[in-house]
Design a protein around this motif. Sequence first.
Motif, PDB file in Angstrom:
ATOM      1  N   ASP A 181      16.003  11.164 -19.246  1.00 23.28           N
ATOM      2  CA  ASP A 181      17.386  10.912 -19.663  1.00 23.28           C
ATOM      3  C   ASP A 181      17.604  11.357 -21.101  1.00 23.28           C
ATOM      4  OD1 ASP A 181      20.045   9.589 -19.318  1.00 23.28           O
ATOM      5  OD2 ASP A 181      19.244   8.385 -20.972  1.00 23.28           O
ATOM      6  N   ILE A 182      16.651  11.057 -21.941  1.00 26.25           N
ATOM      7  CA  ILE A 182      16.785  11.469 -23.345  1.00 26.25           C
ATOM      8  C   ILE A 182      16.808  12.985 -23.448  1.00 26.25           C
ATOM      9  CG2 ILE A 182      15.625  11.464 -25.590  1.00 26.25           C
ATOM     10  CD1 ILE A 182      14.572   8.698 -24.912  1.00 26.25           C
ATOM     11  N   GLY A 183      15.985  13.626 -22.666  1.00 28.61           N
ATOM     12  CA  GLY A 183      15.901  15.070 -22.745  1.00 28.61           C
ATOM     13  C   GLY A 183      16.975  15.802 -21.971  1.00 28.61           C
ATOM     14  N   SER A 184      17.908  15.064 -21.411  1.00 24.21           N
ATOM     15  CA  SER A 184      18.944  15.720 -20.614  1.00 24.21           C
ATOM     16  C   SER A 184      19.957  16.453 -21.485  1.00 24.21           C
ATOM     17  CB  SER A 184      19.659  14.678 -19.750  1.00 24.21           C
ATOM     18  OG  SER A 184      20.285  13.707 -20.582  1.00 24.21           O
ATOM     19  N   SER A 185      20.062  16.091 -22.726  1.00 23.72           N
ATOM     20  CA  SER A 185      21.009  16.763 -23.618  1.00 23.72           C
ATOM     21  C   SER A 185      20.254  17.563 -24.666  1.00 23.72           C
ATOM     22  CB  SER A 185      21.919  15.736 -24.303  1.00 23.72           C
ATOM     23  OG  SER A 185      21.172  14.961 -25.217  1.00 23.72           O
ATOM     24  N   LYS A 186      20.990  18.415 -25.287  1.00 24.85           N
ATOM     25  CA  LYS A 186      20.385  19.274 -26.292  1.00 24.85           C
ATOM     26  C   LYS A 186      19.832  18.456 -27.453  1.00 24.85           C
ATOM     27  CE  LYS A 186      21.606  23.254 -29.177  1.00 24.85           C
ATOM     28  NZ  LYS A 186      22.726  24.141 -29.576  1.00 24.85           N
ATOM     29  N   ILE A 187      20.630  17.498 -27.895  1.00 28.64           N
ATOM     30  CA  ILE A 187      20.188  16.682 -29.029  1.00 28.64           C
ATOM     31  C   ILE A 187      19.066  15.751 -28.620  1.00 28.64           C
ATOM     32  CG2 ILE A 187      20.939  14.860 -30.584  1.00 28.64           C
ATOM     33  CD1 ILE A 187      23.553  16.276 -30.887  1.00 28.64           C
ATOM     34  N   GLY A 188      19.188  15.222 -27.415  1.00 26.96           N
ATOM     35  CA  GLY A 188      18.108  14.353 -26.952  1.00 26.96           C
ATOM     36  C   GLY A 188      16.795  15.098 -26.847  1.00 26.96           C
ATOM     37  N   LYS A 189      16.901  16.356 -26.450  1.00 23.64           N
ATOM     38  CA  LYS A 189      15.689  17.159 -26.380  1.00 23.64           C
ATOM     39  C   LYS A 189      15.106  17.368 -27.775  1.00 23.64           C
ATOM     40  CE  LYS A 189      16.013  20.458 -23.460  1.00 23.64           C
ATOM     41  NZ  LYS A 189      15.302  19.763 -22.358  1.00 23.64           N
ATOM     42  N   ALA A 190      15.998  17.497 -28.743  1.00 20.15           N
ATOM     43  CA  ALA A 190      15.509  17.652 -30.117  1.00 20.15           C
ATOM     44  C   ALA A 190      14.743  16.411 -30.554  1.00 20.15           C
ATOM     45  CB  ALA A 190      16.673  17.918 -31.065  1.00 20.15           C
ATOM     46  N   VAL A 191      15.237  15.264 -30.138  1.00 13.48           N
ATOM     47  CA  VAL A 191      14.525  14.028 -30.481  1.00 13.48           C
ATOM     48  C   VAL A 191      13.155  14.015 -29.817  1.00 13.48           C
ATOM     49  CG1 VAL A 191      14.571  11.524 -30.292  1.00 13.48           C
ATOM     50  CG2 VAL A 191      16.674  12.766 -30.807  1.00 13.48           C
ATOM     51  N   ALA A 230      27.728   8.898 -32.257  1.00  6.77           N
ATOM     52  CA  ALA A 230      28.132   9.810 -33.334  1.00  6.77           C
ATOM     53  C   ALA A 230      28.814  11.048 -32.773  1.00  6.77           C
ATOM     54  CB  ALA A 230      26.888  10.207 -34.148  1.00  6.77           C
ATOM     55  N   GLU A 231      28.321  11.528 -31.666  1.00  6.34           N
ATOM     56  CA  GLU A 231      28.971  12.690 -31.047  1.00  6.34           C
ATOM     57  C   GLU A 231      30.362  12.345 -30.565  1.00  6.34           C
ATOM     58  OE1 GLU A 231      25.864  13.991 -28.216  1.00  6.34           O
ATOM     59  OE2 GLU A 231      25.988  15.897 -29.300  1.00  6.34           O
ATOM     60  N   ALA A 232      30.527  11.118 -30.045  1.00  6.39           N
ATOM     61  CA  ALA A 232      31.855  10.692 -29.620  1.00  6.39           C
ATOM     62  C   ALA A 232      32.810  10.600 -30.803  1.00  6.39           C
ATOM     63  CB  ALA A 232      31.760   9.343 -28.920  1.00  6.39           C
ATOM     64  N   MET A 233      32.243  10.348 -31.967  1.00  8.25           N
ATOM     65  CA  MET A 233      33.062  10.297 -33.185  1.00  8.25           C
ATOM     66  C   MET A 233      33.308  11.685 -33.763  1.00  8.25           C
ATOM     67  SD  MET A 233      33.614   7.039 -34.024  1.00  8.25           S
ATOM     68  CE  MET A 233      33.863   7.074 -35.778  1.00  8.25           C
ATOM     69  N   LYS A 234      32.832  12.696 -33.080  1.00 14.26           N
ATOM     70  CA  LYS A 234      33.007  14.080 -33.543  1.00 14.26           C
ATOM     71  C   LYS A 234      32.415  14.268 -34.943  1.00 14.26           C
ATOM     72  CE  LYS A 234      35.520  14.820 -29.881  1.00 14.26           C
ATOM     73  NZ  LYS A 234      34.964  15.546 -28.704  1.00 14.26           N
ATOM     74  N   LEU A 235      31.249  13.713 -35.151  1.00 10.67           N
ATOM     75  CA  LEU A 235      30.629  13.833 -36.466  1.00 10.67           C
ATOM     76  C   LEU A 235      29.800  15.106 -36.593  1.00 10.67           C
ATOM     77  CD1 LEU A 235      29.493  10.151 -37.176  1.00 10.67           C
ATOM     78  CD2 LEU A 235      31.510  11.365 -37.977  1.00 10.67           C
ATOM     79  N   GLY A 236      29.755  15.880 -35.546  1.00  9.80           N
ATOM     80  CA  GLY A 236      29.049  17.152 -35.639  1.00  9.80           C
ATOM     81  C   GLY A 236      27.550  17.013 -35.804  1.00  9.80           C
ATOM     82  N   ILE A 237      26.968  16.189 -34.989  1.00  8.93           N
ATOM     83  CA  ILE A 237      25.526  15.996 -35.069  1.00  8.93           C
ATOM     84  C   ILE A 237      24.818  17.204 -34.437  1.00  8.93           C
ATOM     85  CG2 ILE A 237      23.605  14.501 -34.449  1.00  8.93           C
ATOM     86  CD1 ILE A 237      25.553  13.259 -36.401  1.00  8.93           C
ATOM     87  N   THR A 238      23.858  17.713 -35.149  1.00  4.74           N
ATOM     88  CA  THR A 238      23.081  18.845 -34.642  1.00  4.74           C
ATOM     89  C   THR A 238      21.719  18.347 -34.155  1.00  4.74           C
ATOM     90  OG1 THR A 238      22.075  19.295 -36.779  1.00  4.74           O
ATOM     91  CG2 THR A 238      24.197  20.344 -36.317  1.00  4.74           C
ATOM     92  N   PRO A 239      21.064  19.153 -33.346  1.00  5.10           N
ATOM     93  CA  PRO A 239      19.710  18.752 -32.929  1.00  5.10           C
ATOM     94  C   PRO A 239      18.782  18.500 -34.117  1.00  5.10           C
ATOM     95  CG  PRO A 239      20.485  20.550 -31.557  1.00  5.10           C
ATOM     96  CD  PRO A 239      21.518  20.356 -32.622  1.00  5.10           C
ATOM     97  N   LYS A 240      18.955  19.281 -35.156  1.00  2.56           N
ATOM     98  CA  LYS A 240      18.099  19.061 -36.323  1.00  2.56           C
ATOM     99  C   LYS A 240      18.383  17.710 -36.965  1.00  2.56           C
ATOM    100  CE  LYS A 240      16.755  21.064 -40.755  1.00  2.56           C
ATOM    101  NZ  LYS A 240      16.855  19.766 -41.430  1.00  2.56           N
ATOM    102  N   ASP A 241      19.656  17.296 -36.975  1.00  2.00           N
ATOM    103  CA  ASP A 241      19.984  15.981 -37.528  1.00  2.00           C
ATOM    104  C   ASP A 241      19.267  14.883 -36.757  1.00  2.00           C
ATOM    105  OD1 ASP A 241      21.633  17.185 -39.380  1.00  2.00           O
ATOM    106  OD2 ASP A 241      23.435  16.969 -38.136  1.00  2.00           O
ATOM    107  N   ALA A 242      19.307  15.016 -35.435  1.00  2.00           N
ATOM    108  CA  ALA A 242      18.651  13.997 -34.612  1.00  2.00           C
ATOM    109  C   ALA A 242      17.153  13.988 -34.851  1.00  2.00           C
ATOM    110  CB  ALA A 242      18.956  14.253 -33.137  1.00  2.00           C
ATOM    111  N   ALA A 243      16.583  15.187 -34.942  1.00  2.06           N
ATOM    112  CA  ALA A 243      15.144  15.258 -35.181  1.00  2.06           C
ATOM    113  C   ALA A 243      14.785  14.685 -36.554  1.00  2.06           C
ATOM    114  CB  ALA A 243      14.667  16.706 -35.077  1.00  2.06           C
ATOM    115  N   ASP A 244      15.602  15.004 -37.554  1.00  6.81           N
ATOM    116  CA  ASP A 244      15.343  14.465 -38.891  1.00  6.81           C
ATOM    117  C   ASP A 244      15.486  12.946 -38.917  1.00  6.81           C
ATOM    118  OD1 ASP A 244      14.802  16.941 -39.872  1.00  6.81           O
ATOM    119  OD2 ASP A 244      16.789  17.265 -40.735  1.00  6.81           O
TER     120      ASP A 244
END
Lengths: 343, 148
Positions: free
Chosen positions: A36-46, B97-111
């Motif tokens: 589920d976490i990896g289902s999205s692009k950002i979740g995959k980044a996590v 945060a995405e629902a708030m249109k804060l423009g979260i990127t994958p790098k932000d999540a990873a950081d």
Amino acid sequence: MSKAVSGVGNAIGGVLKGAVNLVKDVGNGIGRIVKDIGSSKIGKAVLIAAAIYFGGAALSGGFGASAGGGSFLSGMSAGVSSAATSLSSAWTSAMAGEFSQAGSTLANSWSTASNAGAMTSPGYVAALSSPSVSLTETAAAAPEAVAPEIATTSGTSSANTVTNTPLGAPPDQVSRMGANQVSSMQPAGSQYSLSGASTSGLTAPTGVYQGAGYTSGTGINGANYANSLYTPSSPGVMSSIWNSPYTAPALISGGMQVGGAYIQGQAQEKQLREQREYEARMVEEARNRYNTNVGAELWDPNAQAPIYQAQGPAFDPYAEARARAAQVYAPAQTGLAAKYMNA
Amino acid sequence: MAGLIKQKMSAPETEAPDENNPAFVQALKFAMSVLYEQDAADDVAKQLNSGQDKVDALSNIAYDLTTTVDEKTQGQVPRELIALLGMAILKEVVDIAEAMKLGITPKDAADAFKQMLLRYLGENGVDTSQLQQSMDKIDPKVFEQQGV
């Protein structure tokens, strides 16, 4: 309760409705959290971050797959799977405070995942499916055919042989050294060789400096001759001390002390000079103050002493006052009676 | 994560983490309930919106939520699943945060996840300076990878 949980707002803004719609049915599919976490692009980044920063597995697996010609992420997926155990162990170690153990486990997880990722690559799969190779078909050639080849090339290889070509005509600067020296710098053929067979028995050329350590007859390439050129036979005392690992520190230390004493002496002399100048200046100033405040010339420059101590007649203010008062209040008697009285 | 500290030390486990662990499921349910049924998501959204640094906001909120959930479940979540719990909660915070249109990127999540790890290690007395330097060397492009 944390700040995020406390103080829940009553109103839900319109912009938040999207988030509220994301309410998960936690009763279903709880066993597939990672998916589920990896289902999205950002979740995959996590997931990738978790794997890299704590497991170090997925990325390594991806690299392994890429190196084998496969997809980075397919290898990463395999890496995650294979390194799940290592990741779990590392996290457990960290949670228990065994951070060093966690680090060791993490390092192992990188290796494990890398291997797993490589195993998913097409190249690895192709290698597994390739037909077996008979050892007899790929056997190496007989070794005896190699040995003569080495013996033949060793004598003619330009990399291993010094040619005996004599030196060309010397430049002008060399010519000024003298005929004997120039001729000695043009050795005859076969004098120089890596084998050293023809170097014995040569004497040093005439006109070339021969140090004290040179022994005639040992050859121009001999160690004695070379040492005699570059090693003085009797170095000076300071040179010996300086070159000795035992006495050089003492020399440095002594030099520092001498230099320090000199500097210290200079400082003391300067200090004394300044002290004398200061005292002289203070005496002069005191003298000036003395003369100024009194309002009269009390210093006798000739006697170099105050006037009251000088040998000459001192100034008597009372006598001066009496004299002036006598002139004012006791004028010369000019009347008839005075004329007669003074007679 | 006080509850975790209270747990007994045991030998490193060699099995893959069990996502169906009852304590883990309970903790995750509790987290979702707090976020969405008790409207904590609204407060999370406000904090995200007011925060100047998106990564810090994501990291701190997710870390605090994870800590709170762990405390409320008496530290029953297995240690090897705490990381997964933190990742799941961070994913939810990122969704908000995405629902708030804060423009979260994958790098932000990873950081953000990186900061969670560093914060946890730092709070447990680990000098994270070298670790952070190593983490910073990771090419951010690896977080931009698309799906398999």
